[in-house]
Design a protein around this motif. Structure first.
Motif, mmCIF file in Angstrom:
data_model
loop_
_atom_site.group_PDB
_atom_site.id
_atom_site.type_symbol
_atom_site.label_atom_id
_atom_site.label_comp_id
_atom_site.label_asym_id
_atom_site.label_seq_id
_atom_site.Cartn_x
_atom_site.Cartn_y
_atom_site.Cartn_z
ATOM 1 N N PHE A 1 44.521 16.055 6.974
ATOM 2 C CA PHE A 1 44.706 14.464 7.164
ATOM 3 C C PHE A 1 44.120 13.606 6.068
ATOM 4 O O PHE A 1 43.183 14.058 5.327
ATOM 5 N N TYR B 1 42.686 9.787 5.972
ATOM 6 C CA TYR B 1 42.512 8.289 6.653
ATOM 7 C C TYR B 1 42.091 7.660 5.530
ATOM 8 O O TYR B 1 41.456 7.744 4.483
ATOM 9 N N MET C 1 39.554 2.641 10.787
ATOM 10 C CA MET C 1 40.115 3.906 10.316
ATOM 11 C C MET C 1 41.577 4.103 10.594
ATOM 12 O O MET C 1 41.858 4.046 11.785
ATOM 13 N N LEU D 1 45.187 6.421 9.986
ATOM 14 C CA LEU D 1 45.883 7.547 9.562
ATOM 15 C C LEU D 1 46.803 7.238 8.485
ATOM 16 O O LEU D 1 47.634 6.307 8.662
ATOM 17 N N ARG E 1 49.672 13.374 7.461
ATOM 18 C CA ARG E 1 49.212 14.635 8.456
ATOM 19 C C ARG E 1 50.058 15.771 7.523
ATOM 20 O O ARG E 1 51.063 15.554 7.437
ATOM 21 N N PHE F 1 39.736 9.179 3.152
ATOM 22 C CA PHE F 1 38.955 10.189 4.014
ATOM 23 C C PHE F 1 39.908 11.302 3.932
ATOM 24 O O PHE F 1 40.787 11.057 4.559
ATOM 25 N N MET G 1 41.267 19.949 10.369
ATOM 26 C CA MET G 1 41.197 20.353 11.730
ATOM 27 C C MET G 1 41.952 21.932 12.235
ATOM 28 O O MET G 1 43.178 21.951 11.788
ATOM 29 N N LEU H 1 37.945 17.218 14.078
ATOM 30 C CA LEU H 1 38.019 16.754 12.874
ATOM 31 C C LEU H 1 36.731 17.026 12.180
ATOM 32 O O LEU H 1 35.538 16.612 12.370
ATOM 33 N N PHE I 1 35.338 15.863 8.215
ATOM 34 C CA PHE I 1 35.989 14.731 7.417
ATOM 35 C C PHE I 1 34.874 15.111 5.990
ATOM 36 O O PHE I 1 33.851 15.713 6.058
ATOM 37 N N PHE J 1 36.859 10.676 21.324
ATOM 38 C CA PHE J 1 35.684 11.206 20.724
ATOM 39 C C PHE J 1 34.776 9.880 20.104
ATOM 40 O O PHE J 1 35.373 8.699 19.898
ATOM 41 N N TYR K 1 32.202 9.017 17.191
ATOM 42 C CA TYR K 1 31.788 9.080 15.839
ATOM 43 C C TYR K 1 30.779 8.072 15.273
ATOM 44 O O TYR K 1 30.654 7.035 16.080
ATOM 45 N N LEU L 1 30.793 10.182 8.208
ATOM 46 C CA LEU L 1 31.336 10.205 9.470
ATOM 47 C C LEU L 1 30.849 11.498 10.195
ATOM 48 O O LEU L 1 30.887 12.417 9.647
ATOM 49 N N LEU M 1 30.636 13.332 13.736
ATOM 50 C CA LEU M 1 31.205 13.360 15.378
ATOM 51 C C LEU M 1 30.066 13.663 16.339
ATOM 52 O O LEU M 1 29.275 14.664 16.183
ATOM 53 N N PHE N 1 32.355 4.566 16.104
ATOM 54 C CA PHE N 1 33.685 4.723 16.221
ATOM 55 C C PHE N 1 33.998 5.325 17.602
ATOM 56 O O PHE N 1 33.497 6.446 17.809
ATOM 57 N N GLU O 1 46.506 14.461 15.743
ATOM 58 C CA GLU O 1 45.824 13.664 15.127
ATOM 59 C C GLU O 1 45.114 12.472 16.182
ATOM 60 O O GLU O 1 45.721 12.141 17.211
ATOM 61 N N GLN O 2 43.980 11.940 15.574
ATOM 62 C CA GLN O 2 43.297 10.816 16.244
ATOM 63 C C GLN O 2 43.471 9.611 15.765
ATOM 64 O O GLN O 2 43.722 9.334 14.546
ATOM 65 N N TYR O 3 43.461 8.714 16.734
ATOM 66 C CA TYR O 3 43.550 7.175 16.239
ATOM 67 C C TYR O 3 42.141 6.659 16.794
ATOM 68 O O TYR O 3 41.636 6.716 17.801
ATOM 69 N N PHE O 4 41.639 5.748 15.715
ATOM 70 C CA PHE O 4 40.563 5.260 15.804
ATOM 71 C C PHE O 4 40.362 3.832 16.232
ATOM 72 O O PHE O 4 41.354 3.063 15.937
ATOM 73 N N GLY O 5 39.516 3.425 16.939
ATOM 74 C CA GLY O 5 39.356 2.147 17.228
ATOM 75 C C GLY O 5 38.610 1.214 16.117
ATOM 76 O O GLY O 5 38.427 1.866 15.057
#
Lengths: 115, 113
Positions: free
Chosen positions: A35, A37, A45, A47, A50, A91, A95, A103, A105, B33, B35, B43, B45, B91, B101-105
């Motif tokens: 990925f 980001y 952050m 995305l 991918r 970034f 994964m 993930l 990074f 997740f 972070y 970053l 985890l 995060f 895939e992850q979506y971040f706040g």
């Protein structure tokens, strides 16, 4: 363990030009995902793109495309027609495929787009 | 659709105080997740959950940190007592499952004085 390396700490590009951000990774896995980001000054952050390792075709999302070289373990991001809004930290992340993956990074690269 | 929601966005507290960060994942996502981002370490985890169950907390720095996910729509990260070195952006991210895939706040910027 997987590692992701982004060796360039920062880059600069003129608006409307093309820039390529480098990323290499190390893994013994055969199935995995990669990925990119984006983190603009707002720090959100986002995305960008991918890539599945089993796909030979490089992923593309509008002005963003990747050059995925599995044998070389390289995963670079190309931004075409750079815009001021592309200014951000980028970034690269890895994964492995499968349940309970997480993930990993890289350190990130700061991209500045000059007007 | 609402993305991942985190609160507060900013938190300033004194050393020794308890801090609670909150996260609401995207509806329908079953992986969550936490972070931490700092200039020095990038970053990291801290912990992640799948179906509300903690899967891996090996990134939690020490016993002062704890995280819970009492239901599918809410998680907390607590630091007690807080220390200046905990200052960072925290995060929360969610995904459909750990393979997606992850979506971040938007993150919580924590400052401990």
């Amino acid at each position: 363990a997987q590692t992701v390396t982004q060796s360039q700490p920062e880059m600069s590009v003129q608006e409307a030009e093309t820039v390529t951000l480098s990323c290499t990774y190390d893994t013994s896995e055969n199935n995995y995902y990669l990925f990119w980001y984006k983190q603009p000054p707002s720090r959100q952050m986002i995305l960008v793109i991918r890539q599945e390792a089993y796909k030979q075709q490089n992923a593309t999302e509008n002005r963003f495309s990747v050059n995925f070289q599995k044998a070389a373990k390289s995963f670079s991001l190309k931004i075409s027609d750079s815009q001021l809004g592309d200014t951000a930290m980028y970034f690269c992340a890895f994964m492995r495929a499968g349940a309970n993956s997480k993930l990993t990074f890289g350190k990130g690269i700061t991209l500045s787009v000059r007007p | 659709d609402a993305g991942v929601i985190q609160s507060p966005r900013h938190e300033v507290t004194e050393m020794g105080q308890e801090v609670t960060l909150r996260c609401k994942p995207i509806s329908g996502h079953n992986s969550l997740f936490w972070y931490r981002q700092t200039m020095m370490r990038g970053l990291e985890l801290l912990i992640y959950f799948n179906n509300n169950v903690p899967i891996d907390d090996s990134g939690m720095p020490e016993d002062r940190f704890s995280a819970k996910m009492p239901n599918a729509s809410f998680s907390t990260l607590k630091i007690q007592p807080s220390e200046p070195r905990d200052s960072a952006v925290y995060f929360c991210a969610s995904s459909l499952d750990t393979i997606y895939e992850q979506y971040f706040g938007p993150g919580t910027r924590l400052t401990v004085t």
